[in-house]
Design a protein around this motif. Structure first.
Motif, PDB file in Angstrom:
ATOM      1  N   VAL A  54       0.863  -1.177   0.000  1.00  0.00           N
ATOM      2  CA  VAL A  54       0.000   0.000   0.000  1.00  0.00           C
ATOM      3  C   VAL A  54       0.903   1.231   0.000  1.00  0.00           C
ATOM      4  O   VAL A  54       1.862   1.310   0.769  1.00  0.00           O
ATOM      5  CB  VAL A  54      -0.913  -0.007   1.252  1.00  0.00           C
ATOM      6  CG1 VAL A  54      -1.745   1.263   1.320  1.00  0.00           C
ATOM      7  CG2 VAL A  54      -1.800  -1.237   1.246  1.00  0.00           C
ATOM      8  N   ARG A  55       0.611   2.189  -0.866  1.00  0.00           N
ATOM      9  CA  ARG A  55       1.400   3.420  -0.966  1.00  0.00           C
ATOM     10  C   ARG A  55       0.622   4.559  -0.335  1.00  0.00           C
ATOM     11  O   ARG A  55      -0.557   4.742  -0.647  1.00  0.00           O
ATOM     12  CB  ARG A  55       1.684   3.745  -2.429  1.00  0.00           C
ATOM     13  CG  ARG A  55       2.456   2.642  -3.153  1.00  0.00           C
ATOM     14  CD  ARG A  55       2.350   2.769  -4.653  1.00  0.00           C
ATOM     15  NE  ARG A  55       0.932   2.706  -5.026  1.00  0.00           N
ATOM     16  CZ  ARG A  55       0.427   3.305  -6.098  1.00  0.00           C
ATOM     17  NH1 ARG A  55       1.176   4.006  -6.911  1.00  0.00           N
ATOM     18  NH2 ARG A  55      -0.861   3.202  -6.382  1.00  0.00           N
ATOM     19  N   ALA A  79       3.331   3.513   9.467  1.00  0.00           N
ATOM     20  CA  ALA A  79       2.964   2.999   8.142  1.00  0.00           C
ATOM     21  C   ALA A  79       3.986   1.974   7.660  1.00  0.00           C
ATOM     22  O   ALA A  79       3.619   0.913   7.148  1.00  0.00           O
ATOM     23  CB  ALA A  79       2.859   4.149   7.151  1.00  0.00           C
ATOM     24  N   TRP A  84       3.615  -0.737   4.622  1.00  0.00           N
ATOM     25  CA  TRP A  84       3.192   0.241   3.631  1.00  0.00           C
ATOM     26  C   TRP A  84       4.396   1.050   3.152  1.00  0.00           C
ATOM     27  O   TRP A  84       5.368   1.244   3.886  1.00  0.00           O
ATOM     28  CB  TRP A  84       2.156   1.187   4.214  1.00  0.00           C
ATOM     29  CG  TRP A  84       0.846   0.543   4.543  1.00  0.00           C
ATOM     30  CD1 TRP A  84       0.489  -0.762   4.344  1.00  0.00           C
ATOM     31  CD2 TRP A  84      -0.283   1.178   5.124  1.00  0.00           C
ATOM     32  NE1 TRP A  84      -0.783  -0.970   4.772  1.00  0.00           N
ATOM     33  CE2 TRP A  84      -1.293   0.204   5.259  1.00  0.00           C
ATOM     34  CE3 TRP A  84      -0.549   2.460   5.555  1.00  0.00           C
ATOM     35  CZ2 TRP A  84      -2.542   0.478   5.782  1.00  0.00           C
ATOM     36  CZ3 TRP A  84      -1.793   2.744   6.081  1.00  0.00           C
ATOM     37  CH2 TRP A  84      -2.779   1.759   6.183  1.00  0.00           C
TER      38      TRP A  84
END
Length: 163
Positions: A54-55, A79, A84
């Motif tokens: 996930v960006r 994150a 991420w």
């Protein structure tokens, strides 16, 4: 979800009833908006699945003496711990501004596909009235992107639970 007691004017009046109508509960505006945001968040993560990392991009609003370097680092660390990928671009609006170009830029950045989501500290970091906020969340959702908050955060102690 939190609820509030419905206003009697919101209920259907039935004069033929022999007893008073039951008390009905409706979601508070805050609770309803949180539900919309969480649903968007879950939908986007489900779509991505495990196919790729996930960006995310970080958005901060420098209000009330907020240490943006500290909170930017904290959000990036949390994150990264989730696996991420954090964008090198961070969006920060100045305190006391009446227009928030960096938040709009972060939304545009996400809609263009550079990131899957925008991370920020809490709902009050997003400087929008409820109607505009819901519109932004729905527009992000249309582009398969989300808005995530660091939940239960206390900026004075640095404590909080991730998303």
């Amino acid at each position: 979800m939190r609820y509030r007691q419905a206003d009697p004017r919101e209920l259907e009046f039935r004069p033929w009833l022999t007893r008073a109508p039951e008390v009905r509960l409706v979601p508070t505006a805050e609770s309803r908006l949180e539900s919309v945001r969480r649903t968007c968040y879950a939908d986007v993560l489900d779509r991505i699945g495990g196919s790729r990392p996930v960006r995310v991009a970080i958005y901060l609003r420098a209000a009330g003496g907020l240490d943006t370097d500290y909170w930017g680092h904290t959000l990036a660390t949390l994150a990264t711990a989730r696996g991420w990928r954090v964008s090198g671009r961070r969006f920060t609006d100045a305190a006391g501004a009446s227009f928030f170009p960096e938040f709009e830029s972060a939304c545009q950045y996400a809609r263009q596909g550079y990131v899957d989501g925008i991370l920020t500290i809490r709902r009050t970091s997003v400087p929008l009235d409820d109607e505009t906020y819901e519109d932004r969340v729905n527009r992000l959702r249309e582009h398969t992107t989300f808005l995530a908050f660091l939940q239960q955060v206390d900026p004075t102690s640095g404590g909080g639970a991730a998303w």
